[in-house]
Write a protein that holds these residues in place. Structure first.
Motif, PDB file in Angstrom:
ATOM      1  N   LYS A 310      -0.238   4.193 -21.814  1.00 58.55           N
ATOM      2  CA  LYS A 310      -1.726   5.029 -22.069  1.00 58.55           C
ATOM      3  C   LYS A 310      -1.814   6.143 -22.657  1.00 58.55           C
ATOM      4  O   LYS A 310      -2.512   6.693 -23.351  1.00 58.55           O
ATOM      5  N   GLU A 314      -3.889   7.038 -25.629  1.00 57.32           N
ATOM      6  CA  GLU A 314      -4.995   8.114 -25.627  1.00 57.32           C
ATOM      7  C   GLU A 314      -4.855   9.160 -26.347  1.00 57.32           C
ATOM      8  O   GLU A 314      -5.744   9.696 -27.109  1.00 57.32           O
ATOM      9  N   THR A 352     -12.919   8.345 -24.678  1.00 59.08           N
ATOM     10  CA  THR A 352     -12.284   9.351 -25.219  1.00 59.08           C
ATOM     11  C   THR A 352     -12.741   9.736 -26.374  1.00 59.08           C
ATOM     12  O   THR A 352     -13.264  10.721 -26.878  1.00 59.08           O
TER      13      THR A 352
END
Ligand code: ZN
Length: 402
Positions: A310, A314, A352
């Motif tokens: 992750k 990210e 994001t």
């Protein structure tokens, strides 16, 4: 000389008028000559002449009659719905082909994996084999109107040449348009993969009818395509849209283009797997003991809430957000569409990216900038290659008549 230039001018006006009529037919569905005259600003007589030509070449068909405005009921016309194109999408490790109609529907498709050892002439034979397979089953060969090709850049769209894609060793100065034209005697158009995907969105996707759009292909590499005033914006030497190669970190990792700290070197699929491999070498990779570092494994690990996977994805989304915000500040597009395996394999990236872009852009609109994930997954370039040839045919309708 004066008469020559007048003749050339008349031809150009004819081309433009035919193109206006085709686009009006595509936007309106079933319409009368009078409706088309109203939409295009041309006289009913000019429309009637153009429609007769299109009927004779099976580009348009009659679709019944409309409502009477006091006199005879007008005849309605529509684009011939059975016409289709063949699209060819060349990727780093596979070639896809498909038959695609004017609505962007894939009617039939083929896919073949390719290995790095294939030579250019072997690739050429493979492309022709795949097109032959599609055409073998086609009862209506006369409805095939052209062939669109999408390939990794750089490409020369004028000469139809794939120049030298950094990740496909076998290809160098490949005049693929000439090759396909010679075999099939049809109009052919080559487009760079991210430009093709952008056109696919513009013709068939959620960005249809938007005048300006930035498309970002976030996959093994990172590409971009710009739609400006409804057309691909190419820049001076066909190089516009290369969002993957603008610098995000001075002194960052070396990129395949030779520069350093490019978005592609930091946030592409290749960059993600290289970072995972480095973690594996340091025995810091996934606690589940997973030894594989391919993209699919990383996406699955992120879905299973593995923190390292992750974190890696990210970080990628953060870089993409910064890169896309930079591009949005320069281009001020009406919409941004992001496609490619990164946003489909890790859907949380969209949140994001959207946050970072809207946080960083100078934007005077009341609503946040529209940022969407492409509805097309691995077929994005395939649909895009079809859009590219349809766009080419609609821009130069004479190609339907030769
Ligand atoms: Zn680069």
């Amino acid at each position: 000389m004066a008469s020559l230039s007048t003749a050339a001018n008349a031809e150009e006006i004819k081309r433009q008028n035919r193109s206006f009529v085709l686009h009006a037919l595509r936007n309106s569905g079933s319409v009368s000559n009078a409706d088309l005259a109203g939409q295009t600003g041309l006289s009913v007589m000019s429309i009637s002449t153009i429609i007769k030509e299109f009927l004779a070449h099976d580009v348009v068909e009659s679709s019944g009659s409309g409502t009477s405005q006091g006199g005879r009921k007008p005849i309605l016309y529509q684009l011939q719905p059975d016409n289709y194109v063949v699209s060819v999408a060349i990727h780093v490790d596979n070639i896809q082909t498909a038959k695609i109609n004017m609505q962007g529907e894939i009617l039939q498709s083929e896919k073949k994996r390719i290995c790095g050892q294939l030579k250019q002439n072997e690739l050429a034979a493979l492309v022709c084999d795949l097109i032959d397979q599609l055409m073998e089953d086609s009862r209506e060969k006369d409805k095939l109107r052209g062939i669109g090709v999408s390939a990794p850049g750089p490409v020369d769209t004028e000469t139809g040449t794939i120049i030298k894609p950094p990740n496909i060793q076998a290809i160098e100065q490949w005049e693929i348009t000439a090759l396909i034209k010679e075999h099939y005697q049809l109009p052919v158009f080559l487009e760079r993969d991210a430009n093709a995907a952008a056109l696919g969105e513009h013709w068939f996707g959620s960005s249809e009818k938007k005048e300006s759009m930035l498309y970002v292909l976030a996959d093994q590499g990172i590409g971009g395509g710009i739609i400006f005033k409804g057309k691909v914006y190419r820049g001076f030497l066909n190089g516009a849209g290369e969002i993957g190669h603008h610098t995000i970190e001075m002194g960052g990792p070396k990129c395949s283009c030779g520069s350093y700290g490019c978005l592609e070197a930091l946030a592409s699929g290749i960059a993600i797997t290289m970072k995972a491999e480095a973690l594996l070498d340091q025995n810091k990779w996934l606690p589940s003991g997973e030894q594989k570092t391919d993209l699919l494994t990383i996406f699955q690990a992120a879905e299973a809430e593995e923190p390292l996977a992750k974190q890696l994805l990210e970080e990628t989304a953060n870089y993409l957000g910064v890169g896309i915000a930079n591009a949005a500040n320069i281009l001020n597009p009406e919409e941004i569409i992001i496609g490619g395996s990164i946003v489909h394999g890790y859907p949380a990236a969209m949140e994001t990216i959207t946050y970072i872009v809207n946080d960083r852009i100078l934007y005077n609109g009341k609503e946040p900038l529209s940022i969407k994930r492409s509805q097309f997954k691995e077929e994005a370039q395939l649909v895009g290659a079809a859009a590219a040839i349809w766009d080419h045919l609609f821009s130069d309708p004479q190609l339907f008549m030769t």
